[in-house]
Design an enzyme around this catalytic site. Structure first.
Site, PDB file in Angstrom:
ATOM      1  N   GLY A 231       0.540  -1.353   0.051  1.00 55.56           N
ATOM      2  CA  GLY A 231      -0.323  -0.204   0.158  1.00 55.56           C
ATOM      3  C   GLY A 231       1.042   1.098   0.239  1.00 55.56           C
ATOM      4  O   GLY A 231       0.875   2.834   0.328  1.00 55.56           O
TER       5      GLY A 231
ATOM      6  N   TYR B 297      -9.750   1.013  16.621  1.00 49.98           N
ATOM      7  CA  TYR B 297     -11.359  -0.734  17.079  1.00 49.98           C
ATOM      8  C   TYR B 297     -10.408  -1.968  16.665  1.00 49.98           C
ATOM      9  O   TYR B 297     -11.551  -2.542  17.156  1.00 49.98           O
ATOM     10  CB  TYR B 297     -12.081   0.255  16.498  1.00 49.98           C
ATOM     11  CG  TYR B 297     -12.005  -0.184  15.070  1.00 49.98           C
ATOM     12  CD1 TYR B 297     -11.983  -0.942  13.628  1.00 49.98           C
ATOM     13  CD2 TYR B 297     -11.938   1.122  14.370  1.00 49.98           C
ATOM     14  CE1 TYR B 297     -12.315  -1.122  12.278  1.00 49.98           C
ATOM     15  CE2 TYR B 297     -12.116   1.498  12.619  1.00 49.98           C
ATOM     16  CZ  TYR B 297     -11.903   0.704  12.174  1.00 49.98           C
ATOM     17  OH  TYR B 297     -12.151   0.379  10.546  1.00 49.98           O
TER      18      TYR B 297
ATOM     19  N   PRO C 206      -3.570   3.641  14.631  1.00 50.32           N
ATOM     20  CA  PRO C 206      -3.633   5.222  14.668  1.00 50.32           C
ATOM     21  C   PRO C 206      -4.806   5.033  14.737  1.00 50.32           C
ATOM     22  O   PRO C 206      -5.670   4.342  14.634  1.00 50.32           O
ATOM     23  CB  PRO C 206      -3.302   5.373  12.937  1.00 50.32           C
ATOM     24  CG  PRO C 206      -2.579   3.893  12.113  1.00 50.32           C
ATOM     25  CD  PRO C 206      -3.109   2.773  13.326  1.00 50.32           C
ATOM     26  N   GLY C 207      -5.051   5.979  15.089  1.00 46.70           N
ATOM     27  CA  GLY C 207      -6.480   6.868  15.446  1.00 46.70           C
ATOM     28  C   GLY C 207      -6.264   7.379  13.894  1.00 46.70           C
ATOM     29  O   GLY C 207      -6.386   7.199  13.149  1.00 46.70           O
ATOM     30  N   PRO C 208      -7.891   8.647  13.991  1.00 46.42           N
ATOM     31  CA  PRO C 208      -7.799   9.069  12.231  1.00 46.42           C
ATOM     32  C   PRO C 208      -6.883  10.376  11.892  1.00 46.42           C
ATOM     33  O   PRO C 208      -6.274  11.101  12.466  1.00 46.42           O
ATOM     34  CB  PRO C 208      -9.357   9.977  13.175  1.00 46.42           C
ATOM     35  CG  PRO C 208      -9.379  10.406  14.376  1.00 46.42           C
ATOM     36  CD  PRO C 208      -8.345   9.179  14.954  1.00 46.42           C
TER      37      PRO C 208
ATOM     38  N   ARG D 243     -14.152   7.018   1.254  1.00 45.29           N
ATOM     39  CA  ARG D 243     -14.745   6.009   1.548  1.00 45.29           C
ATOM     40  C   ARG D 243     -15.220   6.117   2.886  1.00 45.29           C
ATOM     41  O   ARG D 243     -16.875   6.169   2.803  1.00 45.29           O
ATOM     42  CB  ARG D 243     -13.841   4.837   1.616  1.00 45.29           C
ATOM     43  CG  ARG D 243     -13.099   4.212   0.362  1.00 45.29           C
ATOM     44  CD  ARG D 243     -12.466   2.870   0.356  1.00 45.29           C
ATOM     45  NE  ARG D 243     -11.763   2.768   0.959  1.00 45.29           N
ATOM     46  CZ  ARG D 243     -10.214   3.247   1.240  1.00 45.29           C
ATOM     47  NH1 ARG D 243     -10.191   4.007  -0.247  1.00 45.29           N
ATOM     48  NH2 ARG D 243      -9.620   3.317   2.444  1.00 45.29           N
TER      49      ARG D 243
END
Length: 336
Positions: free
Chosen positions: A67, A200, A241-243, A252
């Site tokens: 990626g 999460y 990671p958070g946002p 998306r």
């Protein structure tokens, strides 16, 4: 004494906003502050945009990033290349990879190879790893960053939708790790593996159940291999990671931008993360400076996870009616 203590504690719920607003003008960190929304505390938490390790930290090393053509993968490739690594970036879109490889190499002066690979396909993975070893040698850094996600009520998911995400995230990570790992074992070479998951993966989350399940599986894989393959000279660590705003992810999961407003309110540091912050943590974990860090899962989210987890964290939004009830409770406590 008890009543006074309660009053001081409740008053503190409202004091920080005023204090932060007043003191922001005295803060000077020497970096450009990324202000997002109207949260005043961001002045205390400015993102640093430059790499933190010495310029030769990865000299003579080969780094393989899945990626790697866009987003977080590209950011980590930029950081590794700037620190001396010979990088190979992989994804399905060869044209994007080639453009990114040329861009990074022109900036850093180090070789960057573009290797087409569909991580869902074991044959494609095998070919990609063979090409990697042929053009650059065995990697000493492997970052499993390829991912896919979408937001959907779970009851609307088809088997194919579920398989799409789990094939990329869990199976793709496993295929890359196993193929590279077996080659390293045969060559008797060690390496640092890093997986990028999410906060999460630990808690689970509605509406992204394929991603949550697959990312949790990735973390289990990394912790398992940290225990099993250490004897071969391999380390395995994870970043949650958070946002972080990237074009691919946010287009998306937050096409309207409404969710970002919610995020900013619940992150104690008051802002989103940056690609450079992930890249700095990633380069540290993959470097010789972290040679005793193995099996670690590190959360990088500005405090979002603990903010959501605390039962009473929303007391920062105490209403006047709630405050009046607390004052009444304090008076009764004092009277008794």
């Amino acid at each position: 004494m008890a009543a006074a203590g309660i009053r001081r504690q409740m008053g503190a719920l409202f004091a920080p906003r005023l204090l932060l607003t007043t003191n922001m003008r005295f803060l000077s960190h020497g970096t450009k502050v990324l202000y997002q929304g109207d949260n005043p505390q961001v002045g205390f938490f400015p993102p640093v945009q430059k790499v933190m390790l010495p310029p030769d930290a990865f000299h003579g090393k080969v780094a393989f990033i899945t990626g790697g053509g866009t987003g977080l993968g590209k950011g980590m490739a930029v950081a590794l290349s700037s620190l001396g690594a010979e990088c190979a970036i992989a994804s399905r879109k060869l044209d994007v990879l080639q453009q990114t490889a040329e861009e990074i190499s022109s900036k850093t002066g180090n070789k960057v190879h573009a290797i087409q690979c569909d991580v869902r396909d074991p044959a494609s993975v095998s070919n990609a790893v063979s090409q990697l070893i042929k053009v650059a040698g065995h990697p000493s850094v492997i970052i499993n960053n390829a991912a896919g996600n979408f937001v959907s009520p779970t009851e609307r998911l088809s088997p194919n939708a579920w398989r799409t995400i789990t094939d990329i995230v869990l199976n793709g990570t496993a295929f890359i790790t196993l193929e590279v790992g077996k080659e390293l074992i045969k060559a008797q070479k060690g390496a640092a593996f890093l997986a990028i998951t999410t906060i999460y993966a630990e808690s689970g989350s509605g509406f992204v159940s394929p991603s949550a399940s697959a990312k949790a599986g990735v973390e289990a894989l990394c912790k398992s291999l940290a225990a099993e393959w250490g004897r071969y000279g391999m380390r395995f660590n994870v970043i949650q990671p958070g946002p972080i705003r990237t074009k691919g992810a946010f287009s998306r999961i937050d096409p309207t931008g409404q969710f970002e407003k919610v995020l900013l309110k619940r992150i104690p540091c008051g802002r989103l993360g940056t690609i450079e912050e992930i890249a700095n943590l990633a380069t540290y974990l993959c470097s010789d400076y972290a040679s005793w860090v193995n099996g670690a899962v590190i959360r990088l989210d500005g405090g979002e996870y603990v903010s959501m987890a605390g039962e009473f964290n929303d007391l920062r939004q105490v209403s006047k009616e709630q405050w009046d009830m607390m004052e009444e409770m304090i008076r009764k406590t004092k009277g008794s």
